[in-house]
Every structure is written in structure tokens, then in C-alpha cells.
Design a protein around this motif. Structure first.
Motif, PDB file in Angstrom:
ATOM      1  N   ALA A 103       0.662  -1.244   0.209  1.00 16.69           N
ATOM      2  CA  ALA A 103      -0.055  -0.196  -0.295  1.00 16.69           C
ATOM      3  C   ALA A 103       0.815   0.869  -0.082  1.00 16.69           C
ATOM      4  O   ALA A 103       0.668   2.249  -0.386  1.00 16.69           O
ATOM      5  CB  ALA A 103      -0.832  -0.107   1.048  1.00 16.69           C
ATOM      6  N   MET A 104       1.885   1.477   0.834  1.00 20.99           N
ATOM      7  CA  MET A 104       2.864   2.542   1.551  1.00 20.99           C
ATOM      8  C   MET A 104       3.436   2.897  -0.589  1.00 20.99           C
ATOM      9  O   MET A 104       3.287   3.870  -1.245  1.00 20.99           O
ATOM     10  CB  MET A 104       3.470   2.690   1.689  1.00 20.99           C
ATOM     11  N   THR A 105       3.977   1.167  -1.173  1.00 18.96           N
ATOM     12  CA  THR A 105       5.112   1.860  -2.664  1.00 18.96           C
ATOM     13  C   THR A 105       3.394   2.186  -3.485  1.00 18.96           C
ATOM     14  O   THR A 105       3.886   2.825  -4.099  1.00 18.96           O
ATOM     15  CB  THR A 105       5.323   0.325  -2.868  1.00 18.96           C
ATOM     16  N   LYS A 106       2.895   1.680  -3.328  1.00 21.51           N
ATOM     17  CA  LYS A 106       1.293   2.309  -4.310  1.00 21.51           C
ATOM     18  C   LYS A 106       1.154   3.289  -4.008  1.00 21.51           C
ATOM     19  O   LYS A 106       0.526   4.181  -5.307  1.00 21.51           O
ATOM     20  CB  LYS A 106       0.758   1.258  -3.903  1.00 21.51           C
ATOM     21  N   LEU A 107       1.836   4.047  -3.010  1.00 21.87           N
ATOM     22  CA  LEU A 107       1.068   5.333  -2.606  1.00 21.87           C
ATOM     23  C   LEU A 107       2.014   6.287  -3.756  1.00 21.87           C
ATOM     24  O   LEU A 107       1.551   7.569  -4.231  1.00 21.87           O
ATOM     25  CB  LEU A 107       0.734   5.592  -1.283  1.00 21.87           C
ATOM     26  N   VAL A 108       3.210   5.898  -3.833  1.00 23.33           N
ATOM     27  CA  VAL A 108       4.289   6.891  -3.935  1.00 23.33           C
ATOM     28  C   VAL A 108       3.727   7.217  -6.063  1.00 23.33           C
ATOM     29  O   VAL A 108       3.569   7.404  -6.768  1.00 23.33           O
ATOM     30  CB  VAL A 108       5.136   6.322  -4.618  1.00 23.33           C
ATOM     31  N   ASP A 109       2.802   5.820  -6.289  1.00 23.43           N
ATOM     32  CA  ASP A 109       2.304   5.634  -7.837  1.00 23.43           C
ATOM     33  C   ASP A 109       1.019   6.588  -8.276  1.00 23.43           C
ATOM     34  O   ASP A 109       1.513   7.251  -9.301  1.00 23.43           O
ATOM     35  CB  ASP A 109       2.247   4.431  -8.586  1.00 23.43           C
ATOM     36  N   LEU A 110       0.182   6.787  -7.184  1.00 30.13           N
ATOM     37  CA  LEU A 110      -1.351   7.610  -7.143  1.00 30.13           C
ATOM     38  C   LEU A 110       0.231   9.391  -7.257  1.00 30.13           C
ATOM     39  O   LEU A 110      -1.064   9.810  -7.981  1.00 30.13           O
ATOM     40  CB  LEU A 110      -1.651   7.257  -6.080  1.00 30.13           C
ATOM     41  N   VAL A 111       0.666   9.118  -5.873  1.00 27.59           N
ATOM     42  CA  VAL A 111       0.727  10.476  -6.269  1.00 27.59           C
ATOM     43  C   VAL A 111       1.563  10.845  -8.099  1.00 27.59           C
ATOM     44  O   VAL A 111       1.491  12.172  -8.067  1.00 27.59           O
ATOM     45  CB  VAL A 111       1.828  11.435  -5.225  1.00 27.59           C
ATOM     46  N   GLU A 112       2.651  10.029  -8.172  1.00 24.61           N
ATOM     47  CA  GLU A 112       3.574  10.627  -9.138  1.00 24.61           C
ATOM     48  C   GLU A 112       2.689  10.725 -10.108  1.00 24.61           C
ATOM     49  O   GLU A 112       2.732  11.002 -10.964  1.00 24.61           O
ATOM     50  CB  GLU A 112       4.349  10.240  -9.244  1.00 24.61           C
ATOM     51  N   SER A 113       1.613  10.412 -10.425  1.00 21.82           N
ATOM     52  CA  SER A 113       0.895  10.522 -11.557  1.00 21.82           C
ATOM     53  C   SER A 113      -0.719  11.708 -11.703  1.00 21.82           C
ATOM     54  O   SER A 113      -1.404  11.746 -12.381  1.00 21.82           O
ATOM     55  CB  SER A 113      -0.215   8.921 -11.510  1.00 21.82           C
TER      56      SER A 113
END
Length: 372
Positions: free
Chosen positions: A323-333
Motif C-alpha cells: 500500500a505504501m509503495t503504491k501511494l508513490v505511484d498514485l502521487v506521481e501520476s
């Protein structure tokens, strides 16, 4: 010390401990922690202040013994990694959920946490901004998946892949299933109580990303309407109205005027004596009520399906280990923005106590942060 460490750790650290219930806080010296095989040690650069911190201090809500170290949000730089950790190295800038007490608490120089509690700090965010997000985001994830049974597409995406419209994936998952069950839409509308809170503003964004056509109604102060709608809310209802008036306004704003299918309650303690708010549910709907754990005893009307959620539950969901790693993808997209504006209340561990008292006195639409 971990054989994976790429730098020599300092000999000791300082910790900001609560000596007893109600305080005072004290700064003490402590040995440098040794991470377990799947843990990392983070040199904290900023820590977020949360209601749970002052509730622990004054009420001992989740405290087994005193003295104790509080703090559940942090951002900083990795200094040491455990022997099994592959995704981090010394020098990485990260943000992380911290633990409940001891070496996992955030209110100290160095915090030691499981590696999956942390992720790379988005490049565009400062340490102070990053320290304001983890617990809000993770609690929102848990409230949606565990409380409403709605899968979140970003947790299931492969790198550079975007799962398309999830409007047909809104039914609860079968226990033990590894894939969401594809069924006709179940949820058409959700009320987020406390839409301008960190959890509420995070939930609005995650719901909008998962269900583009969902009607999302929030309660919040009028001053926050523009920000909350910019994050994805359809309509905002004034939280200062009486509960029965709020319920009517929510029904009026629902797709057919009959009420909402589900609620996410981020301020459940405030609702404990206001059962009228449940009048916002549509009578023939699923009546799903996902409320954040606050320590308050809640009673819900018959027929309401209630679930209590908290941040670490996010790691127990399908795909939630990342979940935390995927948060970065959400932010940067561009699909997840800062839930709240931040206010830096000072620098250094010694100002945390005053910051918690300011938070206890009431803060709206803002996350208090301490720089270290």
C-alpha cells in the motif's frame, strides 16, 4: 548491526518520552536501535502530530506501560536496513507509518519499522509534507476496502499499468478470494463524514479514483468546500447544521433523493450521540457504515452494517502489503494530492508537547507537523 548497513550508525539517539499518563514529556538518551531482518531504521526529519498522540498521552488509550514513545507519522532518511530488506538502502529519503510505542514510535531521532510500512518520499514533497500523510492514507484505504468492500485499483496495478473503470467492481469480495468479484454496481453514493480531515480527504480521492461515477457527499465546514470538491467530492454539506438537518441535506444530494448507500465516518466519536445522521441512509440500500477507531463506544441502528477500521488494517487487504509503495505511484501520476495543508509548529523534539496541546485545542483542515 545489520550487515546490509552501508554506513556506520551513531552510538546513541534521543527519545521524547511521556513519563506517565498526562505527562510530562522528557528528552532522554538511548542506544541506537538494531533493526530486525525485515526492518529499517529511519533518521526522522519531520513527524506528524495526530489526535491519537494526545489521546494516548491523556487517556492512555493504547498504552500498555509507562514511559512510552508516541508518534505514528514520520519522514526521513534510511540509515540502516535489516539483512532481508531489498527495497531500501542507506540514504534513501522515505516516509513511513510509525508504530505504537518503543523503538517504532516517531517521537525520537531514529524510528525502526517494518520495511513495508515505508515508501520512497515523492520527489515533489518536502519531508514535512510527507510526514503528514501515511496514517491518513492507510486509514482511508482500510475504510474503503475493509469497511465498504470496494477494491482499490491502484493496489492491483503493475508498474506502468492502469486498471480502467472499476464501476463494475463495487461489491464486497468473497472471503479468501484473490480477485474482486465482478458484479453489477452496488454503490452509487457514499457519505464521507469529516471530508476535510486527513482521512476524509484521502478517502474522497481514493473513492474517486476507484469509482469515477460515484456520488461522493461530504460533511465539513464551508470554508473547506473548495478544497474538498477539488479532491473529488460531488457535494459538501455544512457540518455545523443539526444532525437531522445534515441527514436531510445528504438525502437531497443523493442520486435519487432517497439517501446514500454507505458512509465513511472519520470522526466517529462526534457521532456517538447523534444517531439522526443514520437517517441519511437509503432505506433499501446496503447501509454500510465504516468508522475509524476512536476509542469511543458507538451504537448503530438495527440494519446498519458497521465496521471499525484503523490504519494498519490496510496491510491486511488484497494487495495492501504494498500500500505504501503504491501511494508513490498514485502521487506521481497525479491521482493523489496532499490531503491537508500543513502547519509546521516548530523544530526539534522538544516542541512536540506544545504542538499536541495545540492540536487538542482544535485544528481544522490542517495537519500539524514538527521539523527535526
Amino acid at each position: 548491526m545489520s550487515p546490509n548497513a552501508s554506513s556506520v550508525a551513531p552510538k546513541g539517539i534521543q527519545q521524547y518520552i511521556a513519563a506517565r499518563q498526562g505527562g510530562p514529556f522528557q528528552l532522554i538518551n538511548a542506544p541506537y536501535p538494531v533493526p530486525g531482518p525485515n526492518e529499517i531504521c529511519i533518521r526522522n526529519r519531520a513527524v506528524g502530530l495526530n489526535p491519537l498522540d494526545w489521546k494516548n498521552l491523556h487517556h492512555g488509550m493504547m498504552v500498555d506501560s509507562w514511559p512510552e514513545i508516541f508518534g505514528i507519522d514520520t519522514a526521513g532518511v534510511v540509515e540502516v536496513v535489516g539483512k532481508n530488506v531489498q527495497g531500501f538502502k542507506a540514504g534513501d529519503a522515505v516516509m513511513s507509518l510509525a508504530g505504537h510505542g518503543g523503538r517504532a514510535g516517531a517521537f525520537q531521532d531514529v524510528t525502526t519499522v517494518p520495511a513495508n510500512y515505508a515508501c520512497r518520499k515523492p520527489t515533489a514533497w518536502t519531508f514535512e509534507q510527507a510526514a503528514s500523510v501515511p496514517i491518513c492514507y492507510l486509514t482511508a484505504v482500510a475504510s474503503i476496502i475493509k469497511g465498504l468492500g470496494v477494491p482499490l485499483p491502484h493496489l492491483r496495478e503493475l508498474p506502468n499499468e492502469r486498471i480502467p473503470n472499476l464501476d463494475d467492481l463495487t461489491s464486497p469480495m468473497t472471503p479468501g478470494a484473490t480477485q474482486p468479484q465482478v458484479k453489477p454496481p452496488l454503490l452509487t453514493s457514499v457519505l464521507v463524514i469529516g471530508g476535510s480531515s486527513g482521512v476524509g480527504a484521502s478517502a474522497v480521492q481514493l473513492l474517486r479514483d476507484a469509482l469515477p461515477h460515484l456520488v461522493i457527499i461530504t460533511t465539513n465546514s464551508r470554508a473547506h468546500n473548495q478544497r474538498v470538491t477539488s479532491l473529488g467530492a460531488t457535494t459538501c454539506v455544512d457540518r455545523n447544521m443539526k444532525p437531522d438537518q445534515i441527514a436531510k441535506a445528504v438525502r437531497d444530494a443523493s442520486p435519487d433523493g432517497k439517501g446514500v448507500d454507505a458512509m465513511i465516518d472519520t470522526v466517529a466519536g462526534a457521532m456517538a450521540g447523534n444517531k439522526e445522521i443514520f437517517g441519511a441512509f437509503r432505506e433499501d440500500g446496503p447501509k454500510l457504515y465504516s468508522h475509524v477507531m476512536t476509542g469511543e463506544k458507538l451504537e448503530v441502528p438495527e440494519g446498519v452494517k458497521a465496521a471499525t477500521v484503523f490504519g494498519r488494517m490496510a496491510f491486511q487487504t488484497d494487495g495492501g502489503g504494498a500500500a505504501m509503495t503504491k501511494l508513490v505511484d498514485l502521487v506521481e501520476s497525479g491521482r493523489f494530492k496532499m490531503p491537508l495543508e500543513i502547519e509546521v509548529v516548530g523544530k526539534g523534539l522538544g516542541v512536540i508537547g506544545a504542538g499536541l496541546e495545540k492540536l487538542r485545542g482544535g485544528v481544522s483542515g490542517t495537519k500539524l507537523v514538527v521539523s527535526l
